[in-house]
Motif scaffolding. Structure first.
Motif, PDB file in Angstrom:
ATOM      1  N   PHE A  94       0.590  -0.482   0.067  1.00 15.99           N
ATOM      2  CA  PHE A  94      -0.508   0.125  -0.192  1.00 15.99           C
ATOM      3  C   PHE A  94       1.197   1.304  -0.138  1.00 15.99           C
ATOM      4  CE2 PHE A  94      -3.030  -3.075   2.143  1.00 15.99           C
ATOM      5  CZ  PHE A  94      -3.777  -3.200   1.448  1.00 15.99           C
ATOM      6  N   ASP A  95       0.456   1.769  -0.791  1.00 15.68           N
ATOM      7  CA  ASP A  95       1.068   3.779  -0.970  1.00 15.68           C
ATOM      8  C   ASP A  95       0.467   4.592   0.208  1.00 15.68           C
ATOM      9  OD1 ASP A  95       2.131   5.984  -1.420  1.00 15.68           O
ATOM     10  OD2 ASP A  95       1.730   5.940  -3.460  1.00 15.68           O
ATOM     11  N   PRO A  96       1.785   4.620   1.406  1.00 14.38           N
ATOM     12  CA  PRO A  96       1.477   5.328   2.426  1.00 14.38           C
ATOM     13  C   PRO A  96       0.444   6.842   2.354  1.00 14.38           C
ATOM     14  CG  PRO A  96       3.615   5.656   2.303  1.00 14.38           C
ATOM     15  CD  PRO A  96       3.143   3.724   1.786  1.00 14.38           C
ATOM     16  N   GLN A  97       1.047   6.982   0.931  1.00 12.85           N
ATOM     17  CA  GLN A  97       1.008   8.583   0.611  1.00 12.85           C
ATOM     18  C   GLN A  97      -1.238   8.815   0.094  1.00 12.85           C
ATOM     19  OE1 GLN A  97       3.036  10.357  -2.322  1.00 12.85           O
ATOM     20  NE2 GLN A  97       1.998  12.285  -2.509  1.00 12.85           N
ATOM     21  N   LYS A  99      -3.624   6.228   0.733  1.00 12.77           N
ATOM     22  CA  LYS A  99      -3.620   4.519   1.519  1.00 12.77           C
ATOM     23  C   LYS A  99      -5.471   4.888   2.063  1.00 12.77           C
ATOM     24  CE  LYS A  99      -2.111   2.357   4.934  1.00 12.77           C
ATOM     25  NZ  LYS A  99      -1.349   1.464   5.816  1.00 12.77           N
ATOM     26  N   GLU A 100      -5.296   5.900   2.679  1.00 18.64           N
ATOM     27  CA  GLU A 100      -5.623   6.531   3.859  1.00 18.64           C
ATOM     28  C   GLU A 100      -7.201   7.129   3.208  1.00 18.64           C
ATOM     29  OE1 GLU A 100      -6.681   5.725   7.589  1.00 18.64           O
ATOM     30  OE2 GLU A 100      -4.424   4.591   6.850  1.00 18.64           O
ATOM     31  N   ASN A 101      -6.787   8.035   2.622  1.00 21.67           N
ATOM     32  CA  ASN A 101      -8.167   8.312   1.138  1.00 21.67           C
ATOM     33  C   ASN A 101      -8.711   7.450   0.613  1.00 21.67           C
ATOM     34  OD1 ASN A 101      -6.193  10.943   1.861  1.00 21.67           O
ATOM     35  ND2 ASN A 101      -7.053  12.109   0.869  1.00 21.67           N
ATOM     36  N   ILE A 102      -8.376   6.315   0.352  1.00 22.14           N
ATOM     37  CA  ILE A 102      -8.744   5.693  -0.672  1.00 22.14           C
ATOM     38  C   ILE A 102      -9.395   4.790   0.178  1.00 22.14           C
ATOM     39  CG2 ILE A 102      -8.549   3.338  -2.089  1.00 22.14           C
ATOM     40  CD1 ILE A 102      -5.589   4.377  -3.247  1.00 22.14           C
ATOM     41  N   ARG A 103      -8.917   4.408   1.375  1.00 19.28           N
ATOM     42  CA  ARG A 103     -10.001   3.408   2.889  1.00 19.28           C
ATOM     43  C   ARG A 103     -10.908   4.766   3.056  1.00 19.28           C
ATOM     44  NH1 ARG A 103      -7.543  -0.734   3.600  1.00 19.28           N
ATOM     45  NH2 ARG A 103      -5.299  -1.521   4.095  1.00 19.28           N
ATOM     46  N   VAL A 104     -10.757   5.460   2.918  1.00 21.08           N
ATOM     47  CA  VAL A 104     -12.009   6.194   3.479  1.00 21.08           C
ATOM     48  C   VAL A 104     -13.343   6.387   2.524  1.00 21.08           C
ATOM     49  CG1 VAL A 104     -13.132   8.453   4.311  1.00 21.08           C
ATOM     50  CG2 VAL A 104     -10.507   7.618   5.144  1.00 21.08           C
ATOM     51  N   ILE A 105     -12.713   6.713   1.255  1.00 23.97           N
ATOM     52  CA  ILE A 105     -13.985   6.606   0.104  1.00 23.97           C
ATOM     53  C   ILE A 105     -14.302   5.586   0.523  1.00 23.97           C
ATOM     54  CG2 ILE A 105     -13.828   6.585  -2.446  1.00 23.97           C
ATOM     55  CD1 ILE A 105     -11.173   7.850  -2.254  1.00 23.97           C
ATOM     56  N   ILE A 106     -14.061   4.063   0.016  1.00 28.90           N
ATOM     57  CA  ILE A 106     -14.238   2.836   0.568  1.00 28.90           C
ATOM     58  C   ILE A 106     -15.567   2.485   1.507  1.00 28.90           C
ATOM     59  CG2 ILE A 106     -13.848   0.610  -0.202  1.00 28.90           C
ATOM     60  CD1 ILE A 106     -12.040   0.486  -0.904  1.00 28.90           C
ATOM     61  N   ASP A 107     -14.987   3.295   2.608  1.00 27.98           N
ATOM     62  CA  ASP A 107     -16.045   3.125   3.192  1.00 27.98           C
ATOM     63  C   ASP A 107     -16.603   4.600   3.730  1.00 27.98           C
ATOM     64  OD1 ASP A 107     -14.570   1.873   5.184  1.00 27.98           O
ATOM     65  OD2 ASP A 107     -12.954   3.146   6.115  1.00 27.98           O
ATOM     66  N   THR A 108     -16.719   5.571   2.910  1.00 31.51           N
ATOM     67  CA  THR A 108     -17.539   6.862   2.943  1.00 31.51           C
ATOM     68  C   THR A 108     -19.002   5.631   1.860  1.00 31.51           C
ATOM     69  OG1 THR A 108     -16.124   8.207   3.426  1.00 31.51           O
ATOM     70  CG2 THR A 108     -18.570   8.692   2.301  1.00 31.51           C
ATOM     71  N   PHE A 109     -18.697   4.773   0.996  1.00 32.66           N
ATOM     72  CA  PHE A 109     -19.918   4.577  -0.138  1.00 32.66           C
ATOM     73  C   PHE A 109     -20.378   3.825   1.076  1.00 32.66           C
ATOM     74  CE2 PHE A 109     -21.252   0.694  -2.089  1.00 32.66           C
ATOM     75  CZ  PHE A 109     -21.559   1.560  -3.395  1.00 32.66           C
ATOM     76  N   TRP A 110     -20.096   2.835   1.662  1.00 28.38           N
ATOM     77  CA  TRP A 110     -21.067   1.313   2.466  1.00 28.38           C
ATOM     78  C   TRP A 110     -21.879   2.166   3.496  1.00 28.38           C
ATOM     79  CZ3 TRP A 110     -21.034  -2.990  -0.328  1.00 28.38           C
ATOM     80  CH2 TRP A 110     -20.327  -3.162  -0.399  1.00 28.38           C
ATOM     81  N   GLN A 111     -21.422   3.034   3.578  1.00 24.23           N
ATOM     82  CA  GLN A 111     -22.520   4.182   4.928  1.00 24.23           C
ATOM     83  C   GLN A 111     -22.971   4.841   3.547  1.00 24.23           C
ATOM     84  OE1 GLN A 111     -19.775   6.482   6.780  1.00 24.23           O
ATOM     85  NE2 GLN A 111     -18.256   5.492   7.927  1.00 24.23           N
TER      86      GLN A 111
END
Length: 249
Positions: A94-97, A99-111
């Motif tokens: 995972f690219d640390p630069q 990684k968090e943005n991509i995870r937030v995008i995916i989590d936001t969709f599930w919400q």
């Protein structure tokens, strides 16, 4: 310039030859002068053009086959989407630069369970979407296309895919020297599962596809919806599908 280089495309060379002959222009190539209006020089130049065209096609086929063989072995031979970095051992992490943005995008969709609501939630939270331009990573304003790409691109499910498109057989060569490409049916794609760390599982991506399919508004193109002239009434003469209308600004 050697004649073999000048005549990679037979049709282009023949047009060039006709223009040169019509203007009484001589061609100096391969250490000799060619009169393209002379019958002997013409047949030699045409045969050279045909051989050069054949060799160019064969070289392209060999290079394409080599890329397919490497792709089947799991070697990345096509641009990789943003989200990973190559490790010293030749693998990916995972690219640390981003990684968090991509995870937030995916989590936001599930919400939200909606592309549009996801974009609005990301904008409200000030979350930007990472994008790659060559070797440089930039962050842009959330939009439907970028969010959908991260949610559904097989790479984010840990699958490396190669061969989604291919050169159109016998197609024209574009000004950049590349052949026009056409889409390839998914059953012919080269897929390497569990190729790299995933942000989402393939099963979750299938669930997202189902959610997006259920969210489709079938009558989005209905007549009189919006200020555009003939909105919902204009259809393609080839496939008979309605044109989509969008407004910017």
């Amino acid at each position: 310039m050697p004649l073999s280089r000048l005549s990679r495309q037979v049709l282009d060379f023949e047009l060039f030859r006709l223009l040169a002959a019509g203007h009484n222009t001589l061609l100096y190539t391969d250490g000799r002068v060619i009169d393209l209006a002379d019958s002997n020089d013409t047949i030699i130049s045409q045969m050279t053009a045909m051989v050069a065209h054949f060799e160019n096609r064969k070289r392209t086929e060999i290079m394409s086959q080599a890329r397919k063989i490497k792709a089947k072995q799991g070697i990345v031979v096509s641009p990789f989407p943003v989200g990973w970095i190559e490790t010293p051992g030749g693998g990916y992490d995972f690219d640390p630069q981003v990684k968090e943005n991509i995870r937030v995008i995916i989590d936001t969709f599930w919400q939200t369970r909606s592309l549009r609501r996801t974009v609005k939630a990301l904008e409200k939270a000030g979350i930007q979407i990472p994008a790659r331009h060559g070797q440089q990573i930039t962050f842009i304003k959330p939009n439907l296309t970028r969010v959908r790409l991260i949610l559904l691109n097989p790479a984010y499910g840990g699958i490396y895919v190669f061969g989604k498109t291919q050169s159109k057989p016998g197609g024209p060569v574009l000004p950049n020297g590349q052949s026009k490409r056409m889409k390839v049916p998914e059953e012919h794609w080269i897929k390497n599962f569990d190729h790299h760390p995933s942000y989402i599982t393939p099963q979750q991506q299938e669930e997202i596809r189902s959610i997006l399919h259920e969210n489709l508004f079938r009558r989005r193109d209905r007549a009189a919806r919006g200020p555009a002239l003939l909105q919902g009434l204009l259809r393609c003469a080839i496939c008979n599908r309605s044109f989509n209308v969008s407004y910017r600004g």
